[in-house]
Write a protein that holds these residues in place. Structure first.
Motif, PDB file in Angstrom:
ATOM      1  N   ALA A 226       0.856  -1.180   0.000  1.00  0.00           N
ATOM      2  CA  ALA A 226       0.000   0.000   0.000  1.00  0.00           C
ATOM      3  C   ALA A 226       0.893   1.230   0.000  1.00  0.00           C
ATOM      4  CB  ALA A 226      -0.926   0.024   1.210  1.00  0.00           C
ATOM      5  N   VAL A 227       0.459   2.269  -0.706  1.00  0.00           N
ATOM      6  CA  VAL A 227       1.221   3.511  -0.819  1.00  0.00           C
ATOM      7  C   VAL A 227       0.268   4.688  -0.666  1.00  0.00           C
ATOM      8  CG1 VAL A 227       2.745   4.910  -2.268  1.00  0.00           C
ATOM      9  CG2 VAL A 227       2.852   2.411  -2.409  1.00  0.00           C
ATOM     10  N   ILE A 228       0.662   5.664   0.147  1.00  0.00           N
ATOM     11  CA  ILE A 228      -0.022   6.955   0.233  1.00  0.00           C
ATOM     12  C   ILE A 228       0.930   7.980  -0.370  1.00  0.00           C
ATOM     13  CG2 ILE A 228      -1.063   8.685   1.743  1.00  0.00           C
ATOM     14  CD1 ILE A 228      -1.593   6.452   3.766  1.00  0.00           C
ATOM     15  N   LEU A 229       0.501   8.635  -1.452  1.00  0.00           N
ATOM     16  CA  LEU A 229       1.422   9.429  -2.254  1.00  0.00           C
ATOM     17  C   LEU A 229       0.853  10.832  -2.488  1.00  0.00           C
ATOM     18  CD1 LEU A 229       4.133   8.769  -3.743  1.00  0.00           C
ATOM     19  CD2 LEU A 229       2.775   8.431  -5.806  1.00  0.00           C
ATOM     20  N   PRO A 230       1.505  11.869  -1.974  1.00  0.00           N
ATOM     21  CA  PRO A 230       1.029  13.228  -2.240  1.00  0.00           C
ATOM     22  C   PRO A 230       1.319  13.642  -3.674  1.00  0.00           C
ATOM     23  CG  PRO A 230       3.081  13.298  -1.001  1.00  0.00           C
ATOM     24  CD  PRO A 230       2.686  11.849  -1.089  1.00  0.00           C
ATOM     25  N   ASP A 231       0.512  14.538  -4.214  1.00  0.00           N
ATOM     26  CA  ASP A 231       0.751  15.054  -5.548  1.00  0.00           C
ATOM     27  C   ASP A 231       2.150  15.649  -5.643  1.00  0.00           C
ATOM     28  OD1 ASP A 231      -1.770  14.328  -6.279  1.00  0.00           O
ATOM     29  OD2 ASP A 231      -2.511  16.344  -6.684  1.00  0.00           O
ATOM     30  N   GLY A 232       2.813  15.423  -6.780  1.00  0.00           N
ATOM     31  CA  GLY A 232       4.142  15.972  -6.993  1.00  0.00           C
ATOM     32  C   GLY A 232       5.266  15.174  -6.389  1.00  0.00           C
ATOM     33  N   ALA A 233       4.966  14.035  -5.745  1.00  0.00           N
ATOM     34  CA  ALA A 233       6.016  13.238  -5.104  1.00  0.00           C
ATOM     35  C   ALA A 233       6.978  12.684  -6.143  1.00  0.00           C
ATOM     36  CB  ALA A 233       5.401  12.096  -4.299  1.00  0.00           C
ATOM     37  N   ASP A 234       8.251  12.564  -5.752  1.00  0.00           N
ATOM     38  CA  ASP A 234       9.246  12.004  -6.660  1.00  0.00           C
ATOM     39  C   ASP A 234       9.359  10.502  -6.449  1.00  0.00           C
ATOM     40  OD1 ASP A 234      10.708  11.655  -4.315  1.00  0.00           O
ATOM     41  OD2 ASP A 234      12.077  13.331  -4.721  1.00  0.00           O
ATOM     42  N   ALA A 235      10.391   9.889  -7.030  1.00  0.00           N
ATOM     43  CA  ALA A 235      10.516   8.429  -7.006  1.00  0.00           C
ATOM     44  C   ALA A 235      10.672   7.884  -5.592  1.00  0.00           C
ATOM     45  CB  ALA A 235      11.705   8.001  -7.859  1.00  0.00           C
ATOM     46  N   ASP A 236      11.161   8.686  -4.669  1.00  0.00           N
ATOM     47  CA  ASP A 236      11.364   8.227  -3.292  1.00  0.00           C
ATOM     48  C   ASP A 236      10.296   8.746  -2.336  1.00  0.00           C
ATOM     49  OD1 ASP A 236      13.797   6.900  -3.965  1.00  0.00           O
ATOM     50  OD2 ASP A 236      14.817   8.842  -3.954  1.00  0.00           O
ATOM     51  N   GLY A 237       9.255   9.376  -2.863  1.00  0.00           N
ATOM     52  CA  GLY A 237       8.268  10.016  -2.011  1.00  0.00           C
ATOM     53  C   GLY A 237       7.179   9.072  -1.532  1.00  0.00           C
ATOM     54  N   GLY A 238       6.352   9.601  -0.638  1.00  0.00           N
ATOM     55  CA  GLY A 238       5.188   8.868  -0.153  1.00  0.00           C
ATOM     56  C   GLY A 238       5.489   7.898   0.966  1.00  0.00           C
ATOM     57  N   TRP A 239       4.417   7.308   1.493  1.00  0.00           N
ATOM     58  CA  TRP A 239       4.500   6.321   2.563  1.00  0.00           C
ATOM     59  C   TRP A 239       4.178   4.950   1.981  1.00  0.00           C
ATOM     60  CZ3 TRP A 239       6.319   5.491   7.229  1.00  0.00           C
ATOM     61  CH2 TRP A 239       5.852   4.398   7.954  1.00  0.00           C
ATOM     62  N   HIS A 240       5.103   3.999   2.137  1.00  0.00           N
ATOM     63  CA  HIS A 240       4.953   2.658   1.584  1.00  0.00           C
ATOM     64  C   HIS A 240       4.855   1.657   2.726  1.00  0.00           C
ATOM     65  CE1 HIS A 240       6.361   3.716  -2.634  1.00  0.00           C
ATOM     66  NE2 HIS A 240       6.593   4.822  -1.946  1.00  0.00           N
ATOM     67  N   SER A 241       3.875   0.781   2.646  1.00  0.00           N
ATOM     68  CA  SER A 241       3.678  -0.233   3.679  1.00  0.00           C
ATOM     69  C   SER A 241       3.582  -1.617   3.054  1.00  0.00           C
ATOM     70  CB  SER A 241       2.403   0.048   4.485  1.00  0.00           C
ATOM     71  OG  SER A 241       2.105  -1.035   5.354  1.00  0.00           O
ATOM     72  N   ASP A 242       4.268  -2.581   3.639  1.00  0.00           N
ATOM     73  CA  ASP A 242       4.183  -3.973   3.195  1.00  0.00           C
ATOM     74  C   ASP A 242       3.216  -4.788   4.046  1.00  0.00           C
ATOM     75  OD1 ASP A 242       6.040  -3.702   1.105  1.00  0.00           O
ATOM     76  OD2 ASP A 242       7.721  -3.932   2.488  1.00  0.00           O
ATOM     77  N   ALA A 243       2.443  -4.119   4.915  1.00  0.00           N
ATOM     78  CA  ALA A 243       1.531  -4.850   5.795  1.00  0.00           C
ATOM     79  C   ALA A 243       0.124  -4.260   5.798  1.00  0.00           C
ATOM     80  CB  ALA A 243       2.095  -4.866   7.212  1.00  0.00           C
ATOM     81  N   PRO A 244      -0.428  -3.911   4.626  1.00  0.00           N
ATOM     82  CA  PRO A 244      -1.813  -3.423   4.600  1.00  0.00           C
ATOM     83  C   PRO A 244      -2.791  -4.581   4.761  1.00  0.00           C
ATOM     84  CG  PRO A 244      -1.004  -3.611   2.369  1.00  0.00           C
ATOM     85  CD  PRO A 244       0.146  -3.983   3.265  1.00  0.00           C
ATOM     86  N   ARG A 245      -4.059  -4.237   5.082  1.00  0.00           N
ATOM     87  CA  ARG A 245      -5.099  -5.254   5.233  1.00  0.00           C
ATOM     88  C   ARG A 245      -6.402  -4.724   4.637  1.00  0.00           C
ATOM     89  NH1 ARG A 245      -3.691  -3.582   9.978  1.00  0.00           N
ATOM     90  NH2 ARG A 245      -5.808  -3.270  10.780  1.00  0.00           N
ATOM     91  N   MET A 246      -7.097  -5.581   3.918  1.00  0.00           N
ATOM     92  CA  MET A 246      -8.445  -5.254   3.449  1.00  0.00           C
ATOM     93  C   MET A 246      -9.422  -5.993   4.352  1.00  0.00           C
ATOM     94  SD  MET A 246     -10.339  -3.492   1.321  1.00  0.00           S
ATOM     95  CE  MET A 246      -9.332  -3.069  -0.111  1.00  0.00           C
TER      96      MET A 246
END
Length: 360
Positions: A226-246
């Protein structure tokens, strides 16, 4: 690492362009969708090349008034992978990793001219690798990017501009998946027990949210992010999680489609919660995911056809309709932040058993 060359269909392996190799099931594909702010209008496009099969194909689907209208096109590739045209469908890479344009010259009563402009640098999803007994079933890389969409769509002479606020998602994937006609010879020891897939690219006012999961029949993920990515973020931007749940998923009666779900994304300061509520359905077979126009199928030198699907009467329980994108609204809550409302898709495919949902 993603580079500008990854926006062209010239890959030879599941790796970025610097590496090369070959496989009968190798593919290189574009996908696009776009939708109005309330999700009432929807368009999707798929365009793929299959070098070892020497085939290219393209598909466009437009939903209006409860009918999914599809234009399918296929041609012999002729070994030239840089000709991004199949019959009336054309892809233009205006600025790699940022802006692409799709044109469907009027054919069978359908036409589009749409430009997809990235809201941030695309994300690179974890490499998908899965064996089916001794056979490689999947081995591919995908970039995904939420976009703003401008242009127009036309159905039987009724042309409509996309208007303000249209957003969507586009992706590029390349590698190995089953494509073309299935093998005629069975492989001892290869039996796919089941396939579970969810994918939810969502557009909020100034933020994108991405989630996907592939899981086994017991519900154990073998690829998720899962990724939360603000507009304009570069290749290293945003919050990345390997433990999301639906969570909180209930299936619509007699189908394999969810009535909704709540995505949970762990954060440093707690947890983000995204409630997803489907409002409409798009059948993925309309852009070549199965059916008579499956990706990589040989149709001859050039073939073009239209297909109309009445979404109110189609049998959603039929296997050819298991794979869908549910056009959905979304509400996101985060600690110490105002609630956000958005729109996106909830893609779903459950084939075979999936015990967490009671599917045998």
């Amino acid at each position: 690492m993603l580079t500008k060359g990854d926006d062209y269909p010239i890959h030879q392996t599941p790796e970025p362009i610097a590496y090369s190799g070959s496989d009968r099931n190798f593919y290189d594909r574009y996908f696009f969708n776009g939708y109005s702010p309330d999700g009432s209008e929807f368009v999707a496009v798929a365009f793929g090349v299959y070098p070892a099969l020497n085939v290219a194909d393209a598909h466009v689907s437009i939903i209006r008034d409860g009918v999914q209208r599809c234009l399918h096109a296929s041609r012999i590739l002729g070994m030239e992978r840089m000709d991004l045209m199949v019959g009336p469908v054309r892809i233009e890479v205006i600025e790699p990793l940022q802006t692409l344009k799709v044109t469907l010259e009027r054919a069978e009563g359908l036409a589009i001219e749409l430009t997809f402009e990235g809201r941030s640098f695309p994300i690179e999803e974890p490499r998908f690798t899965r064996r089916n007994g001794p056979r490689m079933f999947m081995d591919y890389t995908r970039l995904t990017q939420n976009v703003r969409v401008s242009g127009w769509t036309e159905v039987d002479g009724d042309r409509r501009a996309t208007g303000a606020g249209w957003t969507g998602t586009r992706d590029r994937s390349w590698g190995i998946r089953p494509v073309g006609a299935p093998d005629t010879q069975a492989t001892p020891g290869a039996g796919l027990a089941g396939f579970f897939w969810q994918w939810t690219p969502l557009n909020f006012a100034d933020t994108s949210v991405f989630f996907h999961v592939n899981a086994d029949t017991e519900g154990k993920p073998w690829n998720t992010r899962a990724v939360i990515l603000p507009d304009g973020a570069d290749a290293d931007g945003g919050w990345h999680s390997d433990a999301p749940r639906m969570e909180e998923v209930t299936l619509k009666r007699a189908t394999r489609h969810a009535l909704g779900g709540t995505l949970k994304i762990p954060l440093v300061q707690g947890e983000a919660s995204v409630r997803i509520e489907p409002k409409g359905v798009f059948l993925m077979r309309g852009i070549g995911y199965g059916g008579d126009w499956r990706h990589g199928g040989l149709k001859g030198e050039l073939a073009v056809a239209r297909e109309d699907i009445d979404l109110a009467t189609v049998d959603m329980a039929a296997p050819e309709n298991w794979h869908i994108q549910a056009i959905s609204t979304a509400v996101m809550s985060q600690p110490n932040a105002p609630e956000q409302r958005g729109v996106g898709v909830f893609e779903q495919l459950i084939a075979g058993p999936y015990r967490p949902y009671g599917l045998g």
